[in-house]
Design an enzyme around this catalytic site. Sequence first.
Site, short mmCIF file in Angstrom:
data_model
loop_
_atom_site.label_atom_id
_atom_site.label_comp_id
_atom_site.label_asym_id
_atom_site.label_seq_id
_atom_site.Cartn_x
_atom_site.Cartn_y
_atom_site.Cartn_z
N GLY A 220 0.54 -0.91 -0.48
CA GLY A 220 0.11 0.11 -0.38
C GLY A 220 1.08 1.39 0.15
O GLY A 220 1.49 1.27 -1.33
N SER A 221 0.11 1.83 0.37
CA SER A 221 1.22 3.67 0.53
C SER A 221 1.75 3.69 1.99
O SER A 221 2.06 3.38 2.80
CB SER A 221 -0.58 5.09 0.57
OG SER A 221 -0.22 4.71 2.01
N THR A 222 2.91 4.36 1.21
CA THR A 222 4.44 4.53 2.54
C THR A 222 4.06 5.16 3.43
O THR A 222 4.27 4.88 4.44
CB THR A 222 5.25 6.11 1.72
OG1 THR A 222 5.68 4.63 0.36
CG2 THR A 222 6.56 6.12 2.32
N THR A 224 0.67 4.47 4.95
CA THR A 224 0.63 3.62 5.86
C THR A 224 1.20 2.20 5.96
O THR A 224 1.46 2.14 7.31
CB THR A 224 -0.80 3.28 5.24
OG1 THR A 224 -1.89 3.98 4.93
CG2 THR A 224 -1.35 1.83 5.68
N GLY A 225 2.57 1.88 5.01
CA GLY A 225 3.36 1.91 5.46
C GLY A 225 4.10 1.91 7.28
O GLY A 225 4.55 1.16 7.09
N GLU A 242 6.03 -3.56 1.26
CA GLU A 242 5.64 -2.98 -0.61
C GLU A 242 4.80 -1.42 -0.42
O GLU A 242 3.38 -1.31 -0.47
CB GLU A 242 4.91 -4.10 -1.09
CG GLU A 242 5.60 -5.17 -0.94
CD GLU A 242 7.43 -5.25 -1.60
OE1 GLU A 242 7.50 -4.63 -2.37
OE2 GLU A 242 7.65 -6.30 -1.46
N CYS A 276 1.73 0.77 -8.83
CA CYS A 276 3.15 0.96 -8.54
C CYS A 276 4.59 1.22 -8.56
O CYS A 276 5.30 2.41 -8.27
CB CYS A 276 3.46 -0.29 -6.58
SG CYS A 276 2.99 -1.81 -7.27
P1 NAD Z 1 -3.17 2.21 1.48
O1 NAD Z 1 -2.38 2.47 1.71
O2 NAD Z 1 -4.79 3.89 2.20
O3 NAD Z 1 -4.26 1.28 1.51
C1 NAD Z 1 -3.73 0.31 1.64
C2 NAD Z 1 -4.41 -1.06 2.92
O4 NAD Z 1 -4.02 -0.50 4.38
C3 NAD Z 1 -5.74 -1.93 2.42
O5 NAD Z 1 -6.22 -2.57 2.99
C4 NAD Z 1 -6.29 -0.39 3.73
O6 NAD Z 1 -8.12 -0.52 4.24
C5 NAD Z 1 -5.20 -0.92 4.81
N1 NAD Z 1 -4.71 0.42 6.26
C6 NAD Z 1 -4.77 1.45 5.77
N2 NAD Z 1 -4.82 2.63 6.82
C7 NAD Z 1 -4.17 1.22 7.68
C8 NAD Z 1 -3.39 1.37 8.71
N3 NAD Z 1 -3.45 2.51 9.37
N4 NAD Z 1 -3.88 0.65 9.35
C9 NAD Z 1 -3.60 -1.02 9.11
N5 NAD Z 1 -4.43 -0.29 7.27
C10 NAD Z 1 -4.46 0.26 7.07
O7 NAD Z 1 -2.74 2.29 0.25
P2 NAD Z 1 -3.81 2.53 -1.56
O8 NAD Z 1 -4.38 3.70 -1.64
O9 NAD Z 1 -4.50 1.50 -1.14
O10 NAD Z 1 -2.77 2.05 -2.17
C11 NAD Z 1 -1.98 2.31 -3.45
C12 NAD Z 1 -0.50 2.94 -2.75
O11 NAD Z 1 0.09 1.42 -2.63
C13 NAD Z 1 0.19 3.77 -3.79
O12 NAD Z 1 1.18 4.97 -3.04
C14 NAD Z 1 1.13 2.41 -4.28
O13 NAD Z 1 2.31 2.29 -4.88
C15 NAD Z 1 1.26 1.39 -3.12
N6 NAD Z 1 1.57 -0.43 -4.29
C16 NAD Z 1 3.11 -0.67 -3.99
C17 NAD Z 1 2.86 -1.67 -4.30
C18 NAD Z 1 4.37 -2.63 -4.40
O14 NAD Z 1 4.26 -3.91 -4.84
N7 NAD Z 1 5.78 -1.75 -3.67
C19 NAD Z 1 2.18 -2.43 -4.82
C20 NAD Z 1 0.46 -1.67 -5.20
C21 NAD Z 1 0.47 -0.84 -4.82
#
Ligand code: NAD
Length: 473
Positions: A220-222, A224-225, A242, A276
Site C-alpha cells: 500500500g502507500s508509504t 500507511t507503511g 511493499e 506502483c
Molecule cells: P493504502 O495504504 O491507503 O491502503 C492499503 C491497505 O491498507 C488497504 O487495505 C487499507 O484498508 C489498509 N490500511 C489503511 N490504513 C491502515 C492502517 N493505519 N493500518 C493498517 N492498514 C491500513 O494504499 P492504497 O491507496 O490502497 O494503495 C495505493 C498505494 O499502494 C500506492 O502508494 C502504491 O504505490 C502502493 N502500492 C505498492 C505496491 C508495491 O508492490 N510496492 C503495489 C501496489 C500498490
Amino acid sequence: MTQQITMTINGQAAITSDTMDVINPATAESFAQAPRASEADLNAAVDAAKAAYPAWKVLSHTQRAELMVKAGDAILANADELTELFTAEQGRPLKIAKDEILGAGMWFKGMARFELPVEVVEETKYRTVEVHREPLGVVCAIVPWNFPVLLASWKMSHALLAGNTMVVKPSPYTPLATLRIGEILRDILPPGVLNIISGGDELGPLMTTHPGFAKISFTGSTATGKRIMASAAQDLKRITLELGGNDACIVMPDVDVDEVAQQVFMGAFFNTAQVCIATKRLYIHDSIYDAMRDKLHGLAKTLKVGNGADSDNLFGPLQNKPQYERVKALMAEARERGLTLLEGGAVPDKGYFLPLTLVDNPADSERVVVEEAFGPILPLLRYSDLDEVIARANDSEYGLAGAVWSKDIEKAVEVAKRLETGTVWINQNLQTTPNTPIGGHKHSGIGVENGRDGLMEFTQPKSIFIPKPKSAV
Ligand code: NAD
C-alpha cells in the site's frame, strides 16, 4: 448484485450484521454489499488460523505445494466469474482485467515450484551445521485496491507454502473478488489455514496491533507503511512492506520513436496509471523529445477511456472517489501554476474518469514530478546528458523500479546498474514473475516478494549444530 459474498473464517462462510457499499467506479454507484468485520470477527479469524497452524506446519513442503497448485487451478477455473466481479469493483476494462485473475492462479502454481531445503553450511569431522527454514505462525496480509487479486495471491502463495496460516484483508474499495476466492478455496484448504475478512478503515489498525500475528505482509502507500511499521514495533512483528514508487523511465536518443512510443505510454498509463511500478517520470533525450511528446499526446487523444464493461475501452476510471479527487486536484494545481498540460480525449461525465494527461517539461521541483501521482498525469522531462539524467532519476525518496529504452543494450544495462531501484526493465515495462524478487529501496519498502527471497521472508532460519560421534573424530 444479488449474490451475497461472504468472509471465510475457519473454512466457513462468516456472515456479518454490518455491511458496506461497494462502489462501481465507472458509475459512482453502489452495486453490492460487502461484509464489515467486527473486532470479534477478527479475533475469530486469528483464533481459527492459530488452531490450524500446528497441523498445517507439519505437512510436508510437497503436500503444501500440491495444495497450492490445486488452489491455483481452482482460481483459473473460475476466471470468467472472477473477472466480471473484478471489473465491476476495480474498474479495469474486462479485456485486460482477466490477466489479473489468470496471474493470480498462475502465481499459486509458480510459487509452488520453490523449495525450502535444509542447507548444510558446515560439514567437518567434528560436526554438521544445518540451517532449517521454519514458518513464523499466523500472518496478517493487507492489500491495496490497484491490483487487489494479484497482490493478495502473492501473499497467500508465499505465506501458505512456507507453512504459515493467515488472515487476509482486501481494501475496503475492492473486497469482493478476493472474498470470492476465499469461498472457492474452502473446498481445497483445511479449515482455518486461509481466512479472508473485509472491513472499513478501522479494521487495518486492529489487525496490525493484534498480538496473534507473527508477521505483517503489507502492500500500500508509504504513509500507511510507516504507521504499520510503528505498530509492528510494539511486539516486534516481522514485516514486509511493499510501498509507493515514483519510477523514472529514461528514453535514450537512439530509439525508434514510432516503435517504442506505445509501449512507453502503456508503461505509464496501464490501469489508469494506478500501478506502483508504473513510469511516473518520463525522461526523454532532447534530440527526440518533441517527436516523442507529440506521439504520446496522439496516443492520449485516441486510446479510449470509459466503462470497463464496454469492450472498446482500454482505460477505466480512477478506482475510488478520494483518489479521483486527489489526482483531479493535482491536475488543477499544475494548470494554475502555468504548466503546459497536454490532455487526452474526452472521458465520461459520470464515474471517476479523468483524461490521460501529459505535462510538457515541468521543472524537477514541481509537485507533479516529486510526488507519486498514482493517476493519469505524467510529466515528460527533457535531458541531454546521461550522467545528469541518472542523478535526476535517483533524486527521489522512492526507489521501486525504473525503465531504460535504447537500441544499445550494453549501455542500457550500465544505466540500469546505476539506478537506485529494486527492479529495472530494459525495453519493456511492468514485468513481474513468481521467480523474480520485487521490492524497493528507500521509502518504497522493506523486504521483497516473489522468488526464493520472497518466500524466505515468511520463514525463520533455525541453525542446528550436530556433533559427530567421538569415534569419528
Ligand atoms: P493504502 O495504504 O491507503 O491502503 C492499503 C491497505 O491498507 C488497504 O487495505 C487499507 O484498508 C489498509 N490500511 C489503511 N490504513 C491502515 C492502517 N493505519 N493500518 C493498517 N492498514 C491500513 O494504499 P492504497 O491507496 O490502497 O494503495 C495505493 C498505494 O499502494 C500506492 O502508494 C502504491 O504505490 C502502493 N502500492 C505498492 C505496491 C508495491 O508492490 N510496492 C503495489 C501496489 C500498490
